[in-house]
Design a protein around this motif. Structure first.
Motif, PDB file in Angstrom:
ATOM      1  N   TRP A  76      10.563   8.836  -0.044  1.00 12.74           N
ATOM      2  CA  TRP A  76      10.412   8.705   1.405  1.00 12.74           C
ATOM      3  C   TRP A  76       9.147   7.898   1.730  1.00 12.74           C
ATOM      4  CZ3 TRP A  76       6.186  11.003   3.886  1.00 12.74           C
ATOM      5  CH2 TRP A  76       6.163  10.835   5.268  1.00 12.74           C
ATOM      6  N   ALA A  77       8.078   8.148   0.973  1.00 13.61           N
ATOM      7  CA  ALA A  77       6.804   7.474   1.255  1.00 13.61           C
ATOM      8  C   ALA A  77       6.889   5.969   0.995  1.00 13.61           C
ATOM      9  CB  ALA A  77       5.697   8.079   0.393  1.00 13.61           C
ATOM     10  N   ALA A  78       7.767   5.566   0.047  1.00 12.34           N
ATOM     11  CA  ALA A  78       7.848   4.146  -0.302  1.00 12.34           C
ATOM     12  C   ALA A  78       8.523   3.334   0.788  1.00 12.34           C
ATOM     13  CB  ALA A  78       8.601   3.975  -1.615  1.00 12.34           C
ATOM     14  N   GLY A  79       9.246   3.982   1.677  1.00 15.86           N
ATOM     15  CA  GLY A  79       9.932   3.266   2.742  1.00 15.86           C
ATOM     16  C   GLY A  79      11.280   2.750   2.276  1.00 15.86           C
ATOM     17  N   ARG A  92       0.835  -1.196   0.000  1.00 19.88           N
ATOM     18  CA  ARG A  92       0.000   0.000   0.000  1.00 19.88           C
ATOM     19  C   ARG A  92       0.877   1.256   0.000  1.00 19.88           C
ATOM     20  NH1 ARG A  92      -4.507  -0.907   4.107  1.00 19.88           N
ATOM     21  NH2 ARG A  92      -5.032  -2.498   2.585  1.00 19.88           N
ATOM     22  N   ARG A  93       1.977   1.186   0.742  1.00 19.25           N
ATOM     23  CA  ARG A  93       2.895   2.333   0.795  1.00 19.25           C
ATOM     24  C   ARG A  93       3.438   2.654  -0.584  1.00 19.25           C
ATOM     25  NH1 ARG A  93       7.131   2.635   5.679  1.00 19.25           N
ATOM     26  NH2 ARG A  93       7.344   4.713   4.791  1.00 19.25           N
ATOM     27  N   ARG A  94       3.723   1.599  -1.349  1.00 22.31           N
ATOM     28  CA  ARG A  94       4.308   1.830  -2.676  1.00 22.31           C
ATOM     29  C   ARG A  94       3.294   2.470  -3.612  1.00 22.31           C
ATOM     30  NH1 ARG A  94       7.135  -3.025  -1.472  1.00 22.31           N
ATOM     31  NH2 ARG A  94       5.733  -4.428  -2.554  1.00 22.31           N
ATOM     32  N   ARG A  98       9.740  -6.770   0.110  1.00 18.99           N
ATOM     33  CA  ARG A  98      10.366  -5.466   0.129  1.00 18.99           C
ATOM     34  C   ARG A  98      10.774  -5.090  -1.292  1.00 18.99           C
ATOM     35  NH1 ARG A  98      12.367  -2.333   4.033  1.00 18.99           N
ATOM     36  NH2 ARG A  98      11.447  -3.475   5.743  1.00 18.99           N
ATOM     37  N   ALA A 100       0.801   4.354  -2.609  1.00 17.20           N
ATOM     38  CA  ALA A 100       0.675   5.737  -2.121  1.00 17.20           C
ATOM     39  C   ALA A 100       1.824   6.586  -2.661  1.00 17.20           C
ATOM     40  CB  ALA A 100       0.676   5.740  -0.589  1.00 17.20           C
ATOM     41  N   ALA A 101       3.026   5.991  -2.667  1.00 18.32           N
ATOM     42  CA  ALA A 101       4.194   6.711  -3.188  1.00 18.32           C
ATOM     43  C   ALA A 101       4.018   7.000  -4.678  1.00 18.32           C
ATOM     44  CB  ALA A 101       5.454   5.884  -2.949  1.00 18.32           C
TER      45      ALA A 101
END
Lengths: 117, 310
Positions: free
Chosen positions: B137-140, B2-4, B79, B6-7
């Motif tokens: 940064w958003a992707a982690g 989900r983070r990816r 990851r 969002a990124a």
């Protein structure tokens, strides 16, 4: 290859280093043409005297296992024979044990003959 | 996952600025519009306004599609790799700077259509470029965190009075074959009269002398990777810096390719695909080197690290 020596052991360090190379040859970890670390490098790695390593390499050269060339370091000889080396090692064990039992050369040879038949 | 996504959305966000502002500004914008300025700040090149806007939109769309493809290809629950992180950052920087370029040129033209000057509005462009950091940064993080450090290999059984060291030469066709083949071709060309080729021959000779042989050693001080006959140290890792040791199949793609690779969070000497030694350092960095029978140096390093820690 991996070298390990025990500074607390009674066996001289040079003998231990030579034994490590023989062992690696017998196990097939070293093959003909392969280069050993330069004497200076190995002395530095193991934190032992340079002459200790040179003595070990000298012995291996006398046993016709390695070739020492100026500037090229120590190289495993092309005719280094792992199978024969294994026999030599077994004979060394035999001789060591015979010495411990106080046997002389004639008695050892007699035992060998006995085993042969 | 989900983070990816969002990124990816964040990377694409600046792209909507161009169509939206076009809606408001289209009627007032001059056509052609100033798109290039000389050293004194006066406009010296112009473009058809709709075409300029369409070009910028096309660039942002291409960047967003690239990011979507890259993220979609990353397996769920895994990851993401370094390449995905870079793609997201690049997509964000491209859409951001395209939108920034649009806002800067359009507002400059609206402010003074007759003598358009960019001036401070260049900041729109620079700000857009910096937008790349936001999706990145958003992707982690792409590299494993400390919690993911593996349990490591069985350490060598090393007595307290024992000293152990490992030394090996790394061989790879990449190391000697390629430069030698290149050198041979250059030499041939040089001999047939292509004089400038001698320079290439000399360069190849120097490269072979400097890097034609790699020595990997492990001893009481740690790991050393030394290059060539001159012994140029490429990598020195002290025992105290090593958190864990691992034996791994090295896939060049995962480490940034062949040769000496430096990536954020990791570095590696990759000479071939296959078994290798991976050091996990305190602080989360990793170092990998491809070597035959990596269990041997790995077991020794584990034992030495334990000894230092004890």
């Amino acid at each position: 290859m991996l070298f390990r020596v025990d500074v607390a052991a009674t066996e001289p360090l040079a003998d231990q280093i030579a034994a490590q190379v023989r062992g690696a040859l017998m196990r097939g970890e070293l093959s003909p043409g392969e280069r050993l670390p330069a004497a200076r490098e190995l002395a530095d790695l193991l934190d032992v005297n340079l002459h200790t390593v040179l003595r070990a390499y000298g012995r291996l050269r006398d046993e016709e296992l390695i070739e020492l060339r100026r500037g090229r370091g120590a190289v495993i000889r092309g005719d280094a024979d792992a199978a024969r080396l294994r026999l030599v090692e077994l004979a060394r064990h035999f001789v060591r044990e015979a010495h411990r039992q106080g046997l002389g050369e004639d008695e050892m040879v007699a035992i060998m003959r006995e085993a042969w038949t | 996952m989900r983070r990816r996504w969002a990124a990816t959305a964040l990377a694409g966000t600046p792209a909507v600025i161009i169509p939206i502002t076009w809606w408001f500004w289209a009627g007032d914008l001059p056509d052609p519009i100033a798109t290039h300025w000389n050293a004194t700040g006066a406009a010296d090149r112009f473009s058809a306004t709709p075409r300029f806007a369409a070009l910028l939109v096309a660039i942002t769309v291409a960047a967003v599609i690239t990011a979507i493809v890259m993220v979609a290809r990353t397996p769920r629950g895994q990851r993401h790799g370094y390449a995905t992180g870079v793609t997201l950052a690049t997509a964000g920087a491209v859409t951001g700077s395209a939108a920034g370029m649009w806002v800067a040129t359009a507002t400059a033209a609206l402010a003074n259509p007759a003598d358009t000057r960019l001036g401070w509005r260049i900041l729109f462009f620079l700000g857009g470029l910096a937008w790349g950091l936001v999706p990145r940064w958003a992707a982690g993080p792409a590299t494993p965190s400390a919690a993911e450090i593996p349990s490591g290999v069985d350490p060598l059984d090393l007595g307290p009075s024992e000293r152990a060291a490992y030394a090996t030469s790394l061989r790879a066709p990449l190391l000697t074959g390629l430069p030698a083949a290149g050198g041979a071709v250059a030499l041939l060309l040089a001999l047939t009269g292509q004089r400038p080729m001698w320079l290439l021959v000399a360069v190849v000779a120097v490269v072979l002398v400097l890097f034609g042989r790699l020595r990997l050693t492990v001893d009481r001080r740690g790991l050393r990777l030394v290059a060539g006959l001159l012994g140029v140290p490429l990598k020195v890792v002290a025992l105290s810096k090593i958190a864990a040791v691992e034996v791994m199949e090295i896939n060049p793609a995962a480490w940034g390719g062949w040769g000496y690779r430096i990536l954020p969070g990791s570095s590696a000497m990759v000479l071939r695909r296959g078994p290798g030694l991976v050091l996990h350092l305190h602080g989360g960095r990793r170092f990998a080197v491809t070597v035959d029978r990596p269990e041997i140096p790995a077991a020794l390093l584990s034992a030495l690290v334990q000894r230092v820690g004890a």
